[in-house]
Design an enzyme around this catalytic site. Structure first.
Site, PDB file in Angstrom:
ATOM      1  N   HIS A  42       0.802  -1.222   0.000  1.00  0.00           N
ATOM      2  CA  HIS A  42       0.000   0.000   0.000  1.00  0.00           C
ATOM      3  C   HIS A  42       0.832   1.267   0.000  1.00  0.00           C
ATOM      4  O   HIS A  42       0.362   2.324  -0.381  1.00  0.00           O
ATOM      5  CB  HIS A  42      -1.001  -0.029   1.154  1.00  0.00           C
ATOM      6  CG  HIS A  42      -2.117  -0.981   0.876  1.00  0.00           C
ATOM      7  ND1 HIS A  42      -2.066  -2.292   1.276  1.00  0.00           N
ATOM      8  CD2 HIS A  42      -3.251  -0.846   0.164  1.00  0.00           C
ATOM      9  CE1 HIS A  42      -3.147  -2.912   0.847  1.00  0.00           C
ATOM     10  NE2 HIS A  42      -3.880  -2.053   0.172  1.00  0.00           N
ATOM     11  N   GLU A  97     -10.895 -10.911  -4.576  1.00  0.00           N
ATOM     12  CA  GLU A  97      -9.453 -10.726  -4.382  1.00  0.00           C
ATOM     13  C   GLU A  97      -8.808 -11.912  -3.675  1.00  0.00           C
ATOM     14  O   GLU A  97      -7.638 -11.892  -3.344  1.00  0.00           O
ATOM     15  CB  GLU A  97      -9.159  -9.416  -3.638  1.00  0.00           C
ATOM     16  CG  GLU A  97      -9.907  -9.235  -2.337  1.00  0.00           C
ATOM     17  CD  GLU A  97      -9.632  -7.881  -1.689  1.00  0.00           C
ATOM     18  OE1 GLU A  97      -8.702  -7.178  -2.091  1.00  0.00           O
ATOM     19  OE2 GLU A  97     -10.374  -7.546  -0.744  1.00  0.00           O
ATOM     20  N   ASP A  99      -4.490  -8.148  -4.282  1.00  0.00           N
ATOM     21  CA  ASP A  99      -4.533  -9.277  -3.353  1.00  0.00           C
ATOM     22  C   ASP A  99      -4.723 -10.586  -4.092  1.00  0.00           C
ATOM     23  O   ASP A  99      -4.225 -11.624  -3.659  1.00  0.00           O
ATOM     24  CB  ASP A  99      -5.645  -9.069  -2.316  1.00  0.00           C
ATOM     25  CG  ASP A  99      -5.180  -8.136  -1.208  1.00  0.00           C
ATOM     26  OD1 ASP A  99      -4.027  -8.288  -0.765  1.00  0.00           O
ATOM     27  OD2 ASP A  99      -5.955  -7.254  -0.804  1.00  0.00           O
ATOM     28  N   CYS A 132     -10.372  -3.022  -9.973  1.00  0.00           N
ATOM     29  CA  CYS A 132      -9.893  -1.841  -9.252  1.00  0.00           C
ATOM     30  C   CYS A 132      -8.507  -2.060  -8.640  1.00  0.00           C
ATOM     31  O   CYS A 132      -8.011  -1.213  -7.916  1.00  0.00           O
ATOM     32  CB  CYS A 132     -10.879  -1.397  -8.180  1.00  0.00           C
ATOM     33  SG  CYS A 132     -11.134  -2.624  -6.908  1.00  0.00           S
TER      34      CYS A 132
HETATM   35  C1  PEP Z   1      -6.741  -5.138  -4.368  1.00  0.00           C
HETATM   36  O1  PEP Z   1      -6.419  -5.987  -3.534  1.00  0.00           O
HETATM   37  O2  PEP Z   1      -6.513  -5.266  -5.600  1.00  0.00           O
HETATM   38  C2  PEP Z   1      -7.422  -3.899  -3.957  1.00  0.00           C
HETATM   39  C3  PEP Z   1      -7.893  -3.046  -4.841  1.00  0.00           C
HETATM   40  O3  PEP Z   1      -7.499  -3.649  -2.629  1.00  0.00           O
HETATM   41  P1  PEP Z   1      -6.262  -3.103  -1.754  1.00  0.00           P
HETATM   42  O4  PEP Z   1      -5.152  -2.734  -2.704  1.00  0.00           O
HETATM   43  O5  PEP Z   1      -6.762  -1.947  -0.984  1.00  0.00           O
HETATM   44  O6  PEP Z   1      -5.939  -4.275  -0.907  1.00  0.00           O
HETATM   45 MG    MG Z   2      -7.212  -5.860  -1.518  1.00  0.00          MG
END
Ligand code: PEP
Ligand code: MG
Length: 594
Positions: A205, A450, A474, A521
């Site tokens: 992140h 995910e 994920d 996403c």
């Molecule tokens: C993902 O896992 O692709 C996602 C969009 O969620 P995050 O990156 O917040 O885990």
């Molecule tokens: Mg995620």
């Protein structure tokens, strides 16, 4: 930025790390250490002394656990840099566990009847002074280490996370051992030009935050910190992963040229802002923005986002000790709805766990041998219903002001969707009885796909939920068993791995069969190399960090979706991801691919 070469100090040194956020940043080094905590001395009543001592011991334990975690990560770094860092952190661990420190602080608390912070500060001051008196230069230098250790304890005591970015020279480049997602959330791109650090993986992140802030960043750079002195000039090339400390005038000049060329390209792409994302054979793709921080809504609109495809609410819970109340959350979310002026917004419930940690929660989110598989995301929300209820209530209230969808993270089974839906309906019922204006009808309730199990169970999840959002970050991590935030295995993180593509294919087909909207996403959605794959699969909604929108739109406008569908047919039968990458490169390079 104009950097005068005559101010350069030292020889040029180059380091290679992971390119996680594109662009070139050039500026003065700011070495980010634990932000110094200001200590105010307070008198403690005799009857409260035991509690104060316990408060210190608890903080000491928190600091120790934190340091152990960093040390475990550092021990996985290769080469001399890894060894040195481990050695240093080992010394810090020993200092933290030393009786001299803990006994000294405890005695000061009871002897002088002062608060733990003041006792730590004076004890650390006295240990540091005794190091300074030593003749041996090595031991003399250890005074600095005990001060670092003291700061760590002070932060654990005041439960203050690093807030070291205020008052930086404009255009500074932050360098650090580690920058957490919560740290990155405190960075202001008007002040900070980019960052580089020793730890961190490609899709953690922190990397995502860097991209969404538009800050060039390189993570996982071993050994560079030792070469950095505050004020040195540094180049962070977030496109190639190169970091140059004290660049020569020639190096500086060539990076300044690249910077200018990138600025020119961005200006050209910005002209696409008001044009629709439509393929050459007239398929309209909805391009939305991922928002990590509610304040970024304005930027999403400027970039041409048609909505918010993923609002990560967890950042509202970070860098604070308490939890935001329902009213506070409703206020923040309503502001986003207002800012998006009628555009749809997909709000995700709290997705904490892994590297996104929140201090105000009662549960230990990092507990267990495998926190990424532990009590996190929807599991945590269902376990603490008051958390979920407050989030749902805030979302329903914000939904009275504009189109909102609600998204559940880390869903694995239909039981979780049913439990969440029951909770949503109860909260809606309560609010209606109280006469509070809420979204009417209730917002669609969707699930993140995910986790591999969710992708494989997509048929049943499609029946239980109103839409899918595929989280490739994920999904790749769990499918390939690669920690997305871990630099040592970053090279194995492979978005085009056959297993990943087949799972995405499977999930999209299930959604389309059940006539449920499906978006992507994860970070793959914002990478124009992969756009043809999604369009070819039949995905008509993509959500990404705002800065990525123009390039993806450009790609869509140049592509033919029927040709993209053929590309998908070819791709999903390949077992070597390098073959798929080559197919994509050829497809993307062809101007008229109809
Ligand atoms: C993902 O896992 O692709 C996602 C969009 O969620 P995050 O990156 O917040 O885990
Ligand atoms: Mg995620």
């Amino acid at each position: 930025m104009n950097v005068e070469p005559q101010k350069q100090a030292g020889r040029e040194s180059r380091f290679q790390g992971l390119a996680v956020s594109p662009g070139i940043a050039i500026g003065p080094v700011h070495v980010h250490r634990a932000g110094a905590v200001t200590v105010v001395q307070r008198a403690i009543a005799a009857e409260d002394l035991d509690a104060e001592k316990q408060r210190f011991l608890d903080a000491l334990e928190r600091a120790r656990l934190q340091l152990e975690k960093i040390r475990a990560k550092a021990s996985r770094l290769h080469g001399v840099a890894g060894e040195e860092l481990s050695f240093l952190l080992e010394a810090h661990c020993q200092m933290l566990s030393s009786r001299r420190l803990s006994d000294g602080v405890l005695q000061r608390i009871s002897g002088a009847r002062i608060n733990a912070e003041a006792a730590v500060e004076s004890e650390v001051g006295s240990i540091s002074a005794s190091f300074a008196e030593m003749d041996d230069p090595y031991l003399k230098a250890r005074g600095r280490d005990i001060e670092d250790v003291g700061q760590r304890v002070l932060r654990a005591l005041s439960r203050v996370s690093l807030r070291g970015f205020e008052g930086l020279a404009s255009g500074s480049i932050v360098v650090a051992e580690e920058i957490t997602p919560a740290d990155a959330a405190l960075m202001d791109p008007r002040q900070i030009a980019g960052f580089a650090c020793t730890l961190g993986g490609i899709e953690g992140h922190t990397a995502i935050m860097a991209r969404s802030l538009g800050l060039p960043a390189v993570l996982g750079v071993a050994g560079f910190l030792e070469a950095c002195r505050p004020g040195n000039t540094i180049v962070v090339d977030g496109s190639s992963g190169c970091v140059v400390v004290n660049p020569s005038p020639e190096t500086l000049g060539s990076y300044q040229d690249i910077q200018a060329a990138l600025a020119e390209e961005t200006a050209v792409l910005a002209r696409l802002r008001d044009l629709p994302a439509v393929t050459r054979d007239s398929h309209r793709i909805l391009l939305q923005a991922n928002l990590d921080l509610p304040r970024d809504a304005g930027e999403a609109i400027v970039a041409g986002a048609e909505g918010v495809g993923l609002l990560r609410t967890e950042f509202m819970f970070m860098n604070r000790e308490d939890l935001p109340s329902e009213d506070e959350q409703a206020e923040v979310l309503s502001d986003v709805v207002r800012a998006m002026a009628g555009r749809p917004i997909t709000m995700r419930t709290l997705d904490v766990g892994g590297e996104k940690l929140v201090s105000g929660l009662d549960v230990d989110q990092a507990a267990g041998a495998n926190p990424a598989l532990g009590l996190r995301a929807i599991r945590l929300s269902l376990k603490q219903p008051e958390l979920l209820e407050a989030q749902f209530a805030a979302m329903l209230r914000a939904g009275a002001l504009g189109p909102v969808r609600i998204l559940l993270p880390m869903i694995c089974s239909i039981g979780e969707v049913r439990a969440a839906r029951a909770c949503l309906e109860q909260v809606a019922e309560r609010l209606s009885q109280e006469g509070v204006a809420i979204a009417d009808p209730l917002p669609p309730l969707g699930v993140m796909i995910e986790v591999p199990g969710a992708a494989l169970a997509a048929d049943s999840l499609a029946r239980e939920s109103d839409f899918f959002a595929i989280g490739t970050n994920d999904l790749i991590m769990y499918t390939l068993a690669i920690d997305r935030g871990e630099e040592r295995v970053a090279h194995l993180y492979d978005p085009l791995h056959a297993a990943v593509l087949r799972l995405i294919h499977f999930a999209v087909e299930a959604a389309l069969r059940h006539d449920k909207p499906v978006s992507v996403c994860g970070e793959m959605a914002g990478d124009p190399r992969y756009t043809a794959l999604f369009v070819g699969l039949g995905v008509r909604e993509l959500s990404m960090h705002a800065k990525a929108l123009p390039r993806v739109k450009d790609q869509i406008r140049r592509m033919n979706s029927a040709a993209a569908a053929n590309l998908v047919m070819e791709s999903v039968i390949r077992s070597d991801s390098r073959d798929v990458a080559r197919l994509l490169d050829v497809f993307n390079a062809m101007a008229g691919n109809s």
